[in-house]
Structures are given as structure tokens and as C-alpha cells.
Design an enzyme around this catalytic site. Structure first.
Site, short mmCIF file in Angstrom:
data_model
loop_
_atom_site.label_atom_id
_atom_site.label_comp_id
_atom_site.label_asym_id
_atom_site.label_seq_id
_atom_site.Cartn_x
_atom_site.Cartn_y
_atom_site.Cartn_z
N GLU A 215 0.86 -1.22 0.02
CA GLU A 215 -0.12 -0.07 -0.15
C GLU A 215 1.01 1.10 -0.05
OE1 GLU A 215 -3.42 -0.27 2.66
OE2 GLU A 215 -3.53 -2.36 2.12
N ASN A 238 1.38 2.53 7.06
CA ASN A 238 1.20 1.14 6.81
C ASN A 238 1.14 0.64 8.15
OD1 ASN A 238 1.08 -0.38 3.88
ND2 ASN A 238 2.05 1.82 3.82
N HIS A 462 -18.39 -8.47 6.29
CA HIS A 462 -16.83 -8.24 6.79
C HIS A 462 -16.14 -8.98 7.70
CE1 HIS A 462 -13.95 -4.90 8.13
NE2 HIS A 462 -13.35 -5.30 7.06
N HIS A 463 -15.13 -9.56 7.45
CA HIS A 463 -14.18 -10.35 8.02
C HIS A 463 -13.05 -9.83 8.09
CE1 HIS A 463 -16.58 -14.28 7.06
NE2 HIS A 463 -17.38 -13.52 7.91
N GLU A 464 -12.57 -8.96 9.22
CA GLU A 464 -11.33 -8.64 9.32
C GLU A 464 -10.45 -9.54 10.24
OE1 GLU A 464 -9.37 -5.74 8.38
OE2 GLU A 464 -8.08 -7.11 9.62
N HIS A 532 -8.76 -7.76 1.13
CA HIS A 532 -8.16 -6.59 1.52
C HIS A 532 -6.82 -7.14 2.15
CE1 HIS A 532 -10.55 -2.61 1.05
NE2 HIS A 532 -11.20 -3.66 0.26
N GLU A 533 -5.55 -6.58 1.68
CA GLU A 533 -4.21 -6.87 2.14
C GLU A 533 -4.25 -8.23 1.97
OE1 GLU A 533 -6.54 -5.68 4.81
OE2 GLU A 533 -5.94 -3.44 4.22
N GLU A 551 -7.61 -5.44 -2.86
CA GLU A 551 -7.54 -4.33 -2.50
C GLU A 551 -5.73 -4.55 -2.91
OE1 GLU A 551 -6.26 -3.08 1.34
OE2 GLU A 551 -7.07 -0.94 1.12
N GLU A 557 -8.69 4.71 1.06
CA GLU A 557 -8.58 4.98 2.45
C GLU A 557 -7.44 5.79 2.83
OE1 GLU A 557 -8.17 0.90 4.12
OE2 GLU A 557 -6.09 0.79 3.37
C1 NOJ Z 1 -8.13 -1.86 6.11
C2 NOJ Z 1 -9.09 -2.11 4.91
O1 NOJ Z 1 -8.40 -1.74 3.57
C3 NOJ Z 1 -10.22 -1.18 5.15
O2 NOJ Z 1 -11.15 -1.06 3.82
C4 NOJ Z 1 -10.92 -1.56 6.15
O3 NOJ Z 1 -11.96 -0.85 6.49
C5 NOJ Z 1 -10.02 -1.48 7.37
N1 NOJ Z 1 -8.96 -2.20 7.19
C6 NOJ Z 1 -10.81 -2.46 8.74
O4 NOJ Z 1 -10.98 -3.59 8.41
CA CA Z 2 -5.78 -1.67 3.23
#
Ligand code: NOJ
Ligand code: CA
Length: 753
Positions: A215, A238, A462-464, A532-533, A551, A557
Site C-alpha cells: 500500500e 502502513n 466483513h471479516h477482518e 483486502h491486504e 485491494e 482510505e
Molecule cells: C483496511 C481496509 O483496507 C479497510 O477497507 C478496512 O476498513 C479496514 N482495514 C478495517 O478492516
Molecule cells: Ca488496506
């Protein structure tokens, strides 16, 4: 029709794989050449006197890639029957006596070679095009290496590797294949030796090598300057970085001859069960620069564990004489395997809104439900905590987004911060952060499921994971089943922070395997993925079209919090770098550029005009596009919002009308199954005039199309007046040509009906 095309593709592949080696082909030291179907690109492969494999590449008779090494350094015992020694000695340091150093660098003998030509067209499930032609010439070289040469000691037997080259009209793909054999069962890759030695010092659009993040803002420099610039490369902002210890770059990396005429892109295709390839930069003498494969290591420093039979990903070199042809190249997709999903009707390109930008727009909301620190999965009882009053993912608020989506041709609504654990999800290197199943007390899963259904809207889960792939895999099946039970068909996953198992990297072999595991498992549940990531894409969405987007680069963001954000040229480079491997969830559509609107002390500022945000829906290809801003901001500009309402996410045909990396891009796309066209043009920090020559598009002859043009206002610019725009109507035929001024970091968006 789709099945038929897929069948013939599979038959072609089989024919290719089974082609019999030619007998009596050149012996050691002989060179083999291969031409692209149009004969403009020439590959040469040869072995040196020491039996070292090399290749070179010419375009229009001129060298692009000078003599460059192929091969590996490995650690290996010797055979399929040698599992036992592996069990006894996992240690991989130089002192290891069980896994002996061995090389696939020299001592090779050219056993035979095989040639084939493939020419067929396949149908995409979704894409920039509904049909893609795969036309290439292939050369497979079968190399034999006596074990005595491999180990440098008296050892009996030989081992065999295959290097397969595919030459298209727009470039080369090649990969290594390790057939199953008694003399090569399991081995550890210590280094891949593949080189890309450039004949000329080209301008390079690059981000620095890093095992955990991409990123970053692109640097533009001659390739000969990369090593000097590398130590000062800016990785700020980052959550988790691990710089490559030697100077180098990540792929896709873009090269251009100043003044034009030569454009080169290096990446990889079909990254499966292997670490991602980054590139070390080295001096090749005579003023030349070479890039050398640098595979992302695991926690032990190993760069791949292989069990034969196995193939590496394809190394890709796209070569063209104009920049639009780079963006129109389908080489990476063509090197991926055909679709592995039998019934794809459930896979749907789409737009989605979401409880998301609210957490980036200063003061508008939080992911977390409380401000209490030190929460614990399964232990913290949230009904006994004090709500912070800013939690955005609450039932009432989500309903507003569902209403907004239902009213505006938006298929999905993402909700971030719905589940327990956000209070200290990040920065603690925590293994058990989320269970992906348990909502906060103010988020009513069932009520929202029924509400979304009644409005014809799909919820986006959403799965963070906060980098704990270990914990995510524990819950994966339950989490996907929970989605199915509650009307979620797309999941946005996230991997912020260092990977757990600790010591692993985002782009090493095991983590690469994790990402693909999720895609395959999601397909079993008919779930689409927006990661993402993750590791940057390599065209795997051909095989797994439920992998809609990723992403894997600096998205919107970054624009919310600091003044640097994403510089105006960023989106004129991304299509030439990151997006070469697959669609990006860039999250376009921000109409309120200046974050001071929310808080007078805020520094964030979107580095585009409002109209450029519209154009990004066409220029940055993705079957999954976020309508990212707050609904209230779209209500302030309803006429401009019409473009976002109307723009599709799936296409029959794409033509890049003009482009230069780092400067500008003008792209035209035909909506899938409709005679409607959408054109987006963007520019960097410089104002310019976009030239849209409709004679270059296959418009229906004699037909008059009505066009709505969304243009920057005369006084518009990204920094001083981003919200100035004008909308006009005109008639277009296939003879029309428009010249439209773009503001500094501005754009134009056109809808043709
Ligand atoms: C980074 C992601 O790119 C973003 O879209 C997300 O909202 C946050 N992490 C939280 O998961
Ligand atoms: Ca990100």
C-alpha cells in the site's frame, strides 16, 4: 456455448501437455528460438558450455531482455523415498546434514524439446471482455541434470526439469515444471535464479520490495536509479511492513522507454502453492540493470517447499510498442487455468455501498462499540460495557444504507464493525481477535437480514482477521455458513497487521495458500470474495471467478487522514501495475474531497476532482465497485450521482483510447449485453485535453447515440475547486470525435445510450 468453449480449451490444454518431445533436437550448447504468432517477438533459449540455462527476448528485432539466467538453488536429499530423513531433520541452516545444498543452475543437458501452437477463444464469467482469444506458440525444453552435477559429489542418477515458454503477440510467459521422479521428490527452494536483464535503462514505475505490504505510492525513476533510491522509499502509514533486505521492487512493475515506442510489464500468473515473486535490482554491467527473482521467505527463511510433480507460477513479460496495448493485454489471464467452478450463475458483478467511509470521515463513526480496552473473545460481555455512542454498525444506521442502496441501483451493502472485538483488534499481535459470528448488542442480524431481503439488497459481510490467518481458518466454515444463513453473498476480508502464525509474511507460500484456500472454500458455499491486504492478484479470477476483487495497493482510505494521500498520478499508474494482475477494490466515488468539511482541523483531502471520481468507475476495472461516500454527500450532487447509479460493472468489450503511465488514461467500455458505452478519462496533476475518437470503437454504423457528458467545470481543479462540474447532452455517431478539457487531476465520464 460457454461449456463448449471451455471444453475445447481444456482439450487444447491437454493436447499441449501431452505433446511428444521432438527426437533428435539440438544437443548441449545449442540454442532454440521461438517466434510469437505475428513474428514480432522472438525468444531464444540456450545452455552455456557449463550447462547453465539462459534466455533472451527481442521485440521487432531489437533486444529487450539480454541473456538472462534461469534456475534455482535448492536443498534436497534426493528422492520420493526420502520422506524419512525430512521427518528427522527440519533444520535448514547451512549446518544441516540431512537436506544437502544442491543446485539447478548448471550441469544441465538439453534432452529434447516440444513445440505447439494454441489458438482458441474462451468466454469469461465476467470481465473487461466477454470473450478472450488465447493465441500463442509454445516451446517446452526438457532438461536433464546428472545428480553428480546437482550435488557436486559422486551421486548416481539424473533429474529432469521442464521450462515451458509461451509466446503471445504481446509478450512471454514461462514457468518451471518439476515432474515426479525418483531423484526429485521433496525439496526446499533456497533461491530462484530467474533474471530479467534489460538491454536499455527504461523509466520504471515501481513500489519497493516488501514481504507484508504494497500500500505504497509509486516511485518513477530510471531502473538504474532504483538501488540508490531504495533506502529512502516511504512506507509510512502502513500497519505492517517488512522491507526486502536488498534493494528491489514488487510486481507488477511497469517500464517505459522515454519518448515511447517500448513498454514492458513484468509480473507473474497463477500464483499457486508458491511464494510471491519480488525482484532484486542489480547492476548487470555495461550500464545495464538486471532484476532477479526474490521469493518471499517463510519464518525459516525458506522460499518454497515443493513436492513433485509441481509447477511454478508463470513469469510474465508483456512487451508492446504503445501503452494502451499493455492495458489491453490478456496474457496473464490466458496463462491461468480455465474456470474451475461448474455452475457460475450465482457469481454477480455488482456495486455496493457501505458503513465504511463513515469510519474514515473525521468524527463520523467507529468500528468499536465501546471505548473499553482489553476486550477478550468469548469472555467480554458487551451488554455490561458502556457504549461509546459512535458505533456506526447499528441496526438503524444500516437500514438507512439499505434504503439508499435499494433506491439507487446498488446491489450490496457492506457493514464493517458489526462483530465483537474491534476495541483492540489492531496493534496487539493478538491471535484470537474475532470469531466472525458474534454481533455487537446494537446490531440485529435477523432484523437486518429480513429488512435487506424486503428491499432486494444483499448484505456484504466483513471479516477482518487482523492478520491472524490461523484464527480465521478455525472459524472459516462456521463463518461462511453464518453468511449463507443470513443473506450475505459477498465477503470483504482483511489482513491488517502482521500474520499469525507469527513469523509468516503476507506474501509467503503458506499465506498465499491461505488466501486461495478461502477462495476455494467460499466457492463451495457460493460466496464471492473481496480481499483486502492479500497477496496481489495474478489472474486467478479466471479459474476462481468468485474471487471478485482485492485491494493489495493503496486505495482511497489513505486520502482521509493525511495530506499526502494518493497523489494525482496514482490512479494513472495503478492500471499499469497492480491492476495488471486483477481487479482492485479501490473504493472510488468520494464527492466530498476536503475532510475539513467534517472537522476544521482535518488534513485529509482527496487528490481528484469530483468528476475524476466518476471516471474511475470506468478506468479502474473491477466487477465489484464500491459507492464509497456517505449517502448524504450523493444527495448534495444528485445529477452527478446519476453516472454512478447507471455505470455497470460488467463489460462485453474494452478499448483503451489513449494512455501513458503516470500521465493519463482514457478508456471506453461496452456494457455487457447492451448497446451502451461508458467512457472514463483521467489525468494526473496536469490539466489536459482528452481526445475521444469514436471511430476507434465498434459503434453500430449509422446509429445515433445520445451521450451524457460529465465534465470538470472551467474553474475546477483537485485542490482548489474539486466540486465544480458541468453536465451536457450531445449526439454521437461512429464518425464523432470529442475533445474535452480535464482539470488538474480531473477527468471526464460519458454515458452513451
Ligand atoms: C483496511 C481496509 O483496507 C479497510 O477497507 C478496512 O476498513 C479496514 N482495514 C478495517 O478492516
Ligand atoms: Ca488496506
Amino acid at each position: 456455448m460457454k461449456r463448449l468453449l471451455a471444453m475445447s480449451a481444456a482439450a487444447m490444454m491437454a493436447a499441449t501437455a501431452m505433446a511428444a518431445p521432438e527426437v533428435g533436437t539440438p544437443a548441449k550448447s545449442d540454442s532454440l528460438s521461438l517466434l510469437s504468432p505475428d513474428k514480432r517477438i522472438e525468444l531464444n533459449f540456450y545452455l552455456t558450455d557449463k550447462g547453465e540455462p539462459f534466455y533472451s527476448l527481442k521485440f521487432n528485432g531489437q533486444s529487450v531482455i539480454d541473456d538472462s539466467r534461469l534456475g534455482f538453488e535448492i536443498r534436497h536429499e534426493g528422492g520420493v523415498s526420502d520422506i524419512q530423513p525430512f521427518m528427522n531433520g527440519w533444520e535448514t541452516k547451512e549446518t544441516n546434514t540431512v537436506l544437502r545444498p544442491s543446485q539447478m543452475r548448471e550441469g544441465f543437458i538439453l534432452d529434447s524439446s516440444a513445440r505447439t501452437t494454441v489458438d482458441y477463444t474462451w468466454e469469461t464469467v465476467w470481465g473487461e471482455e466477454s470473450h478472450i482469444r488465447d493465441h500463442h506458440n509454445e516451446l517446452a525444453v526438457y532438461l536433464r541434470q546428472p545428480m553428480s552435477a546437482a550435488f557436486g559429489t559422486e551421486t548416481d542418477g539424473d533429474r529432469t526439469i521442464v521450462i515451458r515458454f509461451r509466446l503471445f503477440n504481446d509478450g512471454l510467459g514461462f514457468r518451471y515444471e518439476f515432474p515426479k521422479q525418483n531423484t526429485l521428490g521433496y525439496f526446499i527452494v533456497r533461491n530462484e535464479l530467474t533474471e530479467f536483464t534489460f538491454h536499455e535503462d527504461l523509466t520504471t514505475f515501481w513500489i519497493a520490495g516488501d514481504y507484508d505490504s504494497n500500500e505504497f505510492i509509486h516511485e518513477t525513476s530510471p531502473m538504474s536509479r532504483i538501488a540508490a533510491l531504495y533506502p529512502d522509499f516511504d512506507r509510512s502509514g502502513n500497519a505492517c511492513i517488512c522491507p526486502m533486505p536488498v534493494p528491489g521492487v514488487q510486481t507488477p512493475v511497469m517500464f517505459k522507454r522515454d519518448g515511447g515506442g517500448l513498454y514492458v510489464n513484468i509480473h507473474e500468473a497463477a500464483l499457486v502453492n508458491f511464494p510471491a515473486m519480488q525482484l532484486e535490482v542489480q547492476d548487470a554491467g555495461e550500464g545495464r540493470t538486471k532484476f532477479v527473482s526474490h521469493l518471499v521467505p517463510d519464518a525459516l527463511g525458506n522460499r518454497g517447499h515443493v513436492q513433485t510433480p509441481q509447477t511454478t507460477p508463470w513469469r510474465t513479460i508483456i512487451v508492446t510498442d504503445n501503452a494502451p496495448a499493455i492495458l489491453e493485454s490478456r496474457l496473464i489471464l490466458n496463462l491461468n487455468e480455465p474456470c474451475a467452478i461448474e455452475d457460475t450463475d450465482w457469481i454477480r458483478p455488482q456495486k455496493f455501498a457501505g458503513v465504511w467511509w463513515q469510519m474514515f470521515a473525521p468524527g463520523r463513526g467507529t468500528w468499536s462499540y465501546t471505548n473499553e480496552p482489553n476486550v477478550q473473545l468469548g469472555i467480554t460481555d458487551y451488554t455490561k460495557t458502556t457504549p461509546n455512542g459512535t458505533h456506526a454498525a447499528n441496526t438503524e444506521n444500516v437500514k438507512k444504507y439499505i434504503d439508499f442502496a435499494a433506491a439507487n441501483n446498488i446491489q450490496g451493502v457492506l457493514v464493517e464493525g458489526w462483530n465483537q472485538g474491534w476495541e483492540d483488534w489492531f496493534g496487539q499481535f493478538k491471535e484470537f481477535v474475532f470469531d466472525f459470528l458474534t454481533p455487537y448488542p446494537d446490531f440485529d442480524v435477523v432484523e437486518l437480514r429480513e429488512y435487506a431481503k424486503s428491499k432486494g439488497v444483499q448484505l456484504v459481510m466483513h471479516h477482518e482477521t487482523s492478520g491472524s490467518t490461523l484464527n480465521y481458518e478455525r472459524y472459516l466454515d462456521r463463518a461462511y455458513q453464518f453468511m449463507k444463513d443470513n443473506n450475505y453473498s459477498v465477503v470483504k476480508s482483511g489482513y491488517v497487521g502482521p500474520i499469525i502464525p507469527r513469523g509468516a509474511h503476507h506474501y509467503d507460500q503458506s499465506t498465499v495458500n491461505h488466501f486461495l484456500h478461502c477462495i476455494r472454500r467460499a466457492a463451495d458455499y457460493e460466496i464471492m470474495i473481496d480481499a483486502h491486504e492479500p497477496v496481489r492478484p495474478t489472474g486467478l479470477h479466471r479459474t476462481w471467478p468468485n474471487y471478485l476483487a482485492a485491494e493489495s495497493a493503496r486505495g482511497t482510505e489513505f486520502e482521509s487522514s493525511d495530506a499526502i494521500g494518493n497523489p494525482p498520478e496514482h490512479t494513472t499508474i495503478l492500471p499499469f501495475t497492480r491492476i495488471m494482475g486483477g481487479p482492485m477494490d479501490y473504493t472510488p466515488g468520494i464527492f466530498q474531497q476536503d475532510m475539513k468539511y467534517y472537522d476544521e482541523n482535518a488534513k485529509g483531502h482527496i487528490h481528484t476532482t469530483l468528476v475524476k471520481q466518476l471516471a474511475l468507475y470506468v478506468v479502474l476495472y473491477s466487477p465489484l465497485q464500491m459507492v464509497a461516500d456517505l449517502p448524504e454527500n450523493y444527495e448534495r450532487f444528485p445529477d452527478a450521482f446519476t453516472f454512478i447509479r447507471n455505470v455497470p460493472t460488467d463489460w462485453d468489450y474494452t478499448k483503451v483510447l489513449e494512455a501513458e503511465p503516470g500521465d493519463y488514461i482514457t478508456t471506453a467500455r461496452k456494457a455487457k449485453g447492451e448497446d451502451k458505452w461508458y467512457i472514463g478519462a483521467i489525468t494526473d496533476e496536469n490539466a489536459r485535453t482528452a481526445v475521444i475518437d469514436f471511430s476507434k470503437l465498434p459503434l453500430t454504423k449509422g446509429k445515433k447515440y445520445s451521450a451524457t457528458i460529465y465534465a470538470d467545470g472551467e474553474d475546477a481543479s483537485w485542490d482548489e475547486n474539486p466540486q465544480s462540474y458541468k453536465i451536457s447532452e450531445t449526439l454521437i455517431t461512429s464518425d464523432s470525435k470529442l475533445e474535452i478539457p480535464l482539470a488538474r487531476s480531473g477527468g471526464v465520464a460519458i454515458e452513451l445510450r
